[in-house]
Design an enzyme around this catalytic site. Sequence first.
Site, PDB file in Angstrom:
ATOM      1  N   GLU A 297      28.004  27.777  44.346  1.00  0.00           N
ATOM      2  CA  GLU A 297      29.357  27.549  43.398  1.00  0.00           C
ATOM      3  C   GLU A 297      29.150  27.955  42.121  1.00  0.00           C
ATOM      4  O   GLU A 297      28.108  27.658  41.376  1.00  0.00           O
ATOM      5  CB  GLU A 297      29.786  26.127  43.585  1.00  0.00           C
ATOM      6  CG  GLU A 297      31.214  25.837  42.817  1.00  0.00           C
ATOM      7  CD  GLU A 297      32.292  26.293  43.522  1.00  0.00           C
ATOM      8  OE1 GLU A 297      33.236  26.418  42.876  1.00  0.00           O
ATOM      9  OE2 GLU A 297      32.210  26.498  44.507  1.00  0.00           O
ATOM     10  N   GLU A 328      35.226  33.809  35.885  1.00  0.00           N
ATOM     11  CA  GLU A 328      33.756  34.152  36.575  1.00  0.00           C
ATOM     12  C   GLU A 328      33.960  35.337  37.598  1.00  0.00           C
ATOM     13  O   GLU A 328      32.789  36.107  37.399  1.00  0.00           O
ATOM     14  CB  GLU A 328      33.571  32.800  37.451  1.00  0.00           C
ATOM     15  CG  GLU A 328      33.035  31.743  36.681  1.00  0.00           C
ATOM     16  CD  GLU A 328      33.417  30.330  37.454  1.00  0.00           C
ATOM     17  OE1 GLU A 328      33.639  29.193  36.832  1.00  0.00           O
ATOM     18  OE2 GLU A 328      33.782  30.246  38.481  1.00  0.00           O
ATOM     19  N   ASP A 481      35.825  22.469  42.022  1.00  0.00           N
ATOM     20  CA  ASP A 481      34.818  21.957  42.970  1.00  0.00           C
ATOM     21  C   ASP A 481      35.589  21.520  44.180  1.00  0.00           C
ATOM     22  O   ASP A 481      35.011  21.489  45.326  1.00  0.00           O
ATOM     23  CB  ASP A 481      33.881  20.881  42.325  1.00  0.00           C
ATOM     24  CG  ASP A 481      33.151  21.354  41.198  1.00  0.00           C
ATOM     25  OD1 ASP A 481      32.442  22.487  41.164  1.00  0.00           O
ATOM     26  OD2 ASP A 481      33.388  21.088  39.810  1.00  0.00           O
TER      27      ASP A 481
END
Length: 496
Positions: A297, A328, A481
């Site tokens: 992750e 990201e 998450d």
Amino acid sequence: MALWRGSACAGFLALAVGCVFLLEPELPGSALRSLWSSLRLGPAPVPAGPLSPEGRLAAAWDALIVQPARRWRRVAVGVNACVDVVISGVKLLQALGLSPGSGRDHAVLHSRSDLEEAFVYFMGKGAAAERFFSDKETFHDIAQTASEFPGAQHYVGGNAALIGQRFAANEDLKVLLCGPIGPKLHELLDDNVFVPPESLQEVDEFHLILEYLAGEEWGPFKAPHANRFIFSHDLSNGAMNMLEVFVSSLEEFQPDLVVLSGLHMMEGQRKELQRKRLLEVVTSISDIPTGIPVHLELASMTNRELMSSIVHQQVFPAVTSLGLNEQELLFLSQSASGPHASLSSWDGIPDVGMVSDILFWILKEHGRSKGRSSDLTRIHFHTLVYHILATVDGHWANQLAAVAAGARVAGTQACATETIDATRVSLRAPQEFMTSHSESGSRIVLNPNKPVVEWHREGITFHFTPVLVCKDPIRTVGLGDAISAEGLFYSEVYSD
């Protein structure tokens, strides 16, 4: 006569319920259905008119989300963990005596002024970001003010701990969590999370989560979306101190899935330490028995050299799966000279075709193929209004359900509801899009009744679904998450 009276009574009650519906058309459908069923009068009447696109999409998801044929039994998660102090960003900065100036990004925060500039910079974009605060004393002063501020809330924090907490919601799963776990965090963790004694420490690591609402204003800045700005002075997670404890715990725990996170926390370390730690990460992953998938992750980063090292120094080939968001993804492409790297930032909603191009490039350049010894076969991309799961053919099953489950949990967790409440969410995904910009992709028209779209490109399969965005989110922290954990929970990996 008794039978006639019963029928008349039932007819009268049915008429009464019908009148209620006519006089109170805004009464929630659930209330009417409950009243009708309590009278045992058969199936409840359906209000006239089609369901909303949000309602139809949520119903379609529910039909698509099925359990994989082979489910995980034991999941090991590491190695970043902390206590999140969640607070209104504007109110905290005002309490610190700061005023909104000119927004400006800072790769590392050195002062309160840097904090103010970086916060309003990202608030104006409605974008999430995470930064390291270099001054220990100043950070501790700010953290104390935040912790004691009225309305401040303390939660489980850190990608690993949040993913472990999400997995632990499934009682039939055994979850191992390794990270720097102090007394407050240990108290907050689910009882279903096992923490090895070597992971316990006397002091918690605190991260400050400065939240802002959609439309919230501070000076000339107005947030287009609800989001958060995170900062910390976190040395334990930054040095990945629990990596060795994590790997050594796997032999006894014997997981069938490993989730790794926390590489972004190394940005506060010197370059030599970063390089050394990355090599140790790759060595540690290689010690995990063959056949156990490893999910990495990612999180917000600003150090291009570190990101490039993660891509090229065998970290990507060593893991099986990736989870990341739009910032990201673009930063990864910029750092490693990938597609659309000339973009400085996304202009509003990330273009689906461009996102698809970058995902394709990652798997083609760094994923498993006949001529490359790489384990990487899966990427779960998530942004505010849609998700994409990209997989190398022949390695993963149940990905249609996985991408739908990940999107569904984004809507329920943000709104703090058990199921999707169609009145509290909105469908903001593009109604039409191209599946690629670097080649002649297909044009897709979104259909809420068939919310998962699938396409293929040179041995890679893409699953796309919109997200039902919460109109008035309760909490934005940890959504990525939860999304990755839910997607993994519904995924099935084929044995080699």
